[in-house]
Design a protein around this motif. Structure first.
Motif, PDB file in Angstrom:
ATOM      1  N   ARG A  92      -0.272  -3.200   2.625  1.00 35.89           N
ATOM      2  CA  ARG A  92      -1.041  -3.843   3.709  1.00 35.89           C
ATOM      3  C   ARG A  92      -0.681  -5.319   3.853  1.00 35.89           C
ATOM      4  O   ARG A  92      -0.765  -6.090   2.912  1.00 35.89           O
ATOM      5  N   ALA A  93      -0.274  -5.679   5.041  1.00 34.39           N
ATOM      6  CA  ALA A  93       0.064  -7.069   5.370  1.00 34.39           C
ATOM      7  C   ALA A  93       1.314  -7.565   4.648  1.00 34.39           C
ATOM      8  O   ALA A  93       1.566  -8.775   4.610  1.00 34.39           O
ATOM      9  N   ALA A 129       1.032  -7.625  -0.908  1.00 35.65           N
ATOM     10  CA  ALA A 129       0.112  -6.827  -0.102  1.00 35.65           C
ATOM     11  C   ALA A 129      -1.337  -7.112  -0.491  1.00 35.65           C
ATOM     12  O   ALA A 129      -1.631  -7.416  -1.648  1.00 35.65           O
ATOM     13  N   VAL A 130      -2.213  -6.997   0.486  1.00 40.10           N
ATOM     14  CA  VAL A 130      -3.626  -7.315   0.291  1.00 40.10           C
ATOM     15  C   VAL A 130      -4.387  -6.066  -0.154  1.00 40.10           C
ATOM     16  O   VAL A 130      -4.510  -5.110   0.611  1.00 40.10           O
ATOM     17  N   ARG A 144      -2.485   1.127   1.643  1.00 37.67           N
ATOM     18  CA  ARG A 144      -2.995  -0.182   1.268  1.00 37.67           C
ATOM     19  C   ARG A 144      -2.065  -0.908   0.291  1.00 37.67           C
ATOM     20  O   ARG A 144      -2.173  -2.118   0.124  1.00 37.67           O
TER      21      ARG A 144
END
Lengths: 349, 349, 349, 349
Positions: free
Chosen positions: C291-292, C346-347, C288
């Motif tokens: 993430r993105a 990142a999310v 995470r």
């Protein structure tokens, strides 16, 4: 009871099929006779469903080879339309039929044809030999029937959630809201983009807002209980979990019924039911409290002590909402204690 | 614009805090000045939130050392009660305040004290210098305010979902049902058993049925829009997903309004709004369509073309429902284009 | 830079396609020219991917109508075999090609044909005009190339995880273990039973143990870095999450290299890399945290200070493992700063 | 058998506690006598764990009131250190003890003290009356013991995964890699930020890379089987699922053993074991295939027919990895068929 019930399953490659196998393989009075899948003929069911390794030794056979007429009961875990095509022959052979699809749910064949886009092929059986298999409502008629239309998952929660107040005529039936939420297994084991993990996980959405096949089934049963037409708003939603269903139902209490002790009403109505748990007032049922079990739990709320009753109902959509209920129906059909083979404690966490 | 907005964040160890940091660190006109946490003093924020490694170099400081009075604006990502205790001093220093908690949401301080169990310490500021920060409703007043009460997540969906029909007086306000579903991040980053992965995953439940703090906030705002008291049934539910919120709202259309083109009404009401997307008629919005973005999407349904309007609203509870909305408020306060730094495309899948 | 890069995308209906659209629509120097899908011709991309509503106004067009030869660069987010069929024509028109599939990854066409069951149709281009698009390894050659074979997701983590020790010749290359774990989006947006939510959620499994297409790609690159054949055991696993990939790599340190400061070696090797984060010694990277975003993070461990180095690498499989890396390649091809349009935080959560 | 086993549970508020209750309440020869929790005294267990409503009627009692010395067996589902403090008194009263924590796992008390930071309070009992409760390894000694140290979850998979090759001396014990992945329930029901849904969901990470308490337990047992010290690299990872554990084990085959039929070796070693399923060669076991059941499944792979054996093992960490194994031990202790009350079919999907 020494003689076992000889069971056939038609179309066992979906989730209601594997759940039937899980439950029936642990049922003390069942002998699994055959399971059919034309496409997977010859494959062991435990190859497709590895949880069954060492537990179920059957292989899929074709309908032709399955000798289903030698069974005592055949479950149809198939798409709509299959059971009604085979019911006649099975009944003629003295075999009982439990259909987990919709062929024997709707009593109104016009509605059936409208929603399922096919004519009903055996309206006679539907009318004279079948019963809507919600045991808590129709127990006695089920025991006398040859064919059971096993209820849909959403209908089970809404009908059992509303039965006590509808039977007693205590609520306004002109504006009932059922906001329902289902785990993804309710969509079945078909390869479709919409239910891929990467689409359905970490996501929430409504669907079928403009019309869902369960709507006519629910209103038909609710209206029967209320003895008048019930106007239902039904919006299903998809929850990123495998199993579980929660329905939040909103009804207005009739002015003359505002003094009712609804908690007591529900407790008394379901006092003898093994699978309906009326939780203490103010409870907040969770779907995991019924995961992999045949329990359905109901909690009542009356926010601000106002004129709206909020009924929260949970079940495992694959058990009480499908295969467990089907086994419960089988138990009734064959005169067994209703909870035989259905005593599993829910899996938590 | 050359001069940057000097920003302080009080209490940045929760999810609204890290989300503020994600958004503000990518905002072209912001200079992050300080972030406070008494407990984590000296720890780099990127140690606690590894997504910020290489992006935010700040460490947590104590409120004493943070020199917040040197900021242009201070965000409070704190529990209720903290912002109102510090607002006076900050305002005196010419610093604007955006509170992501509840201190400046409820205009009725008696309601505030009832639900948050503490007296309101600065009713004067609340009344004369603050504004409820729902930009799409109060844009002009916000621009003139010193203190913003950033709306709660549920209220944002319900108020924006109902504003067009309430402003136009088209629906029965005596029985509004809002059945709402939130991802787990809405419960915050507190160590609690109920939101552990093993409790909340693969599970679905209702909560707060008998009363939720957002209820008075929502009814206060709805009633203001409707210019009469709105009776709201509000039931929140917990969805096993991190981010995302979906509200399904049921209202009865007034008999005289049955001919209204609601789709057109909504499209026109929100035509100029950057962050409110009225989807085509019949759409089924999904929470993932707004994940990590400041968009809110609305879809209208009228099942069976009957007298009930079903309004489905989605947002990311941490963005439009919290930190993104707070940044949107900051943009308005400082005369920036409203979508500055908020243009992120939602992350899908 | 005033002139925008005119971009075409072939086959944008999968996850790498929508991720390209998310990234490119926020890229300051890109003009989206066309996106093709024969099957979905005429459909707006935002109808298929609702996160793009209001952000990308393109509709899918057929390859014939897309006028791809007018682009500056064309991305292929297609199955294997498509890019090599069109590369010739595009190169002739002066268009650069970035293939997210495997056509230009393997330098050894015999291996390509073995694993992808098709002959390579343009070995000349592969040999003379293409480059394996791992920027951190091949930056200069990429800048000179016409065609980029964008690396596979697993290879990116393993090659970047091992490059420093292989380049320096510090580890035993006869027994390298890479135990890799990927989110489900790596399997794409195809309708398949195995990646349904109800199959992949709340589940974990290994796959491809007896052979995976990324294996020859990885060993080819590793052996190039090591200047000798590397023996790799590579076992991929499927994690019930949408995005994210973590590789745990086990290598034996050569006896003569036991005194090496590996932490320093990695930090120096990647000191100038915008997208490779060597975390502090003892860190435990989480998927995470990227993430993105286009970040890849590496942490080194040496349990018990023994002779095994454990290298843990995380990335978002759809960004650094696919579309983000492709945009990074585009930036290099067109002389832009490498992180242009790739600065997303990142999310988290 | 007519007389039931009188069972006490100490510390039943965690996940191993509720799982013991699920299993024991369905066990045909068990009478639940008492369950203790000082903190929750008087609360019904079904209030804490709603899956037990209607199934278990016990309330938590204090250890003082529980009259545990009247039990036939007491399970300790407690933190480390509790069982050894009470073992003496229980043994004196003729009560058997099954500890699900670590007090009676490590035979080496120095290792125990190093990892669990407390002295061992009854080394005599440990040495003379207890047994490491891995039934498939120590069946006969267990039957003679008074105290069972129920194995850790990771150790169960690794020891059973390696036992056949270690017993036969076929692999290089100087470099064994066990890359293990566990569902989040393994971390227990403690309120901690790290295992919140919003932290652990949609995420994957390694942990304990530099040292994990199960490491000495595993190497002690492996070395005993191998009759020489085994060098183990053990890296655990956290999977976003509730239940389930998968271990991927990499061992080098000794040169002289390269011709071994490992599949046959494993099948024969475990032929009579009810709970160890050696899957067909090439199988890819999934954790869901054992969800909520006491099965452990093993599959063997030898990539490229090389010199490395890859052993994949799955179990439900709460069943075979904890409470199910404890019940299996109880069955052995009391001379019952080993699978009594443990015949549950795994829940899939």
């Amino acid at each position: 009871m020494t003689k076992k019930i000889k069971v056939g399953i038609v179309g066992g490659t979906g989730y209601t099929g594997v759940e039937l196998l899980r439950l029936l393989s642990q049922h003390p009075h069942v002998q699994l006779h055959a399971i059919t899948s034309r496409k997977e003929e010859g494959m062991k069911v435990s190859e497709m469903f590895p949880n069954l390794r060492g537990k179920v030794d059957l292989a899929f056979s074709t309908p032709e080879n399955a000798a289903l007429t030698q069974c005592d009961v055949v479950f149809f875990a198939t798409p709509h339309g299959v059971a009604m095509a085979q019911a006649q022959e099975l009944l003629a052979a003295g075999v009982k039929v439990i259909d987990l699809a919709a062929d024997f749910r709707l009593q109104d064949t016009a509605e059936f044809e409208k929603w399922y886009k096919m004519p009903h092929s055996c309206p006679d059986i539907l009318k004279n030999q079948s019963c809507y298999g919600l045991v808590e409502i129709n127990r006695e008629k089920i025991a006398q029937s040859q064919v059971i239309g096993n209820p849909g998952c959403y209908p089970t929660t809404i009908i059992l959630g509303l039965a006590p107040v509808l039977e007693a005529g205590l609520v306004d039936v002109s504006h009932v809201v059922a906001d329902c939420k289902s785990g993804v297994s309710g969509a079945g084991r078909k390869a479709e983009v919409g239910t891929l993990f990467s689409e359905a996980s970490d996501n929430f959405k409504a669907y079928g807002v403009s019309g869902h096949r369960h709507h006519p089934e629910i209103t038909e049963q609710l209206s029967k209980l209320a003895k008048e037409p019930v106007q239902l708003l039904f919006v299903p939603h998809l929850v990123p979990m495998i199993r579980g269903m929660l329905s939040t139902i909103y009804v207005k209490i009739k002015p003359e019924a505002l003094q009712t002790d609804f908690q007591k009403l529900y407790e008394e109505r379901y006092a003898k039911e093994a699978f309906v748990d009326v939780m203490p007032a103010g409870s907040l049922p969770e779907t995991r409290s019924v995961r992999a079990s045949n329990q359905l739990r109901i909690a009542l709320h009356r926010p601000g002590n106002g004129d709206t009753l909020v009924i929260v109902v949970v079940q495992d959509n694959l058990v009480k909402g499908a295969s467990g209920q089907a086994v419960q129906n089988m138990n009734v059909l064959f005169g067994l204690p209703e909870d035989t083979g259905l005593g599993h404690v829910a899996v938590l966490p």
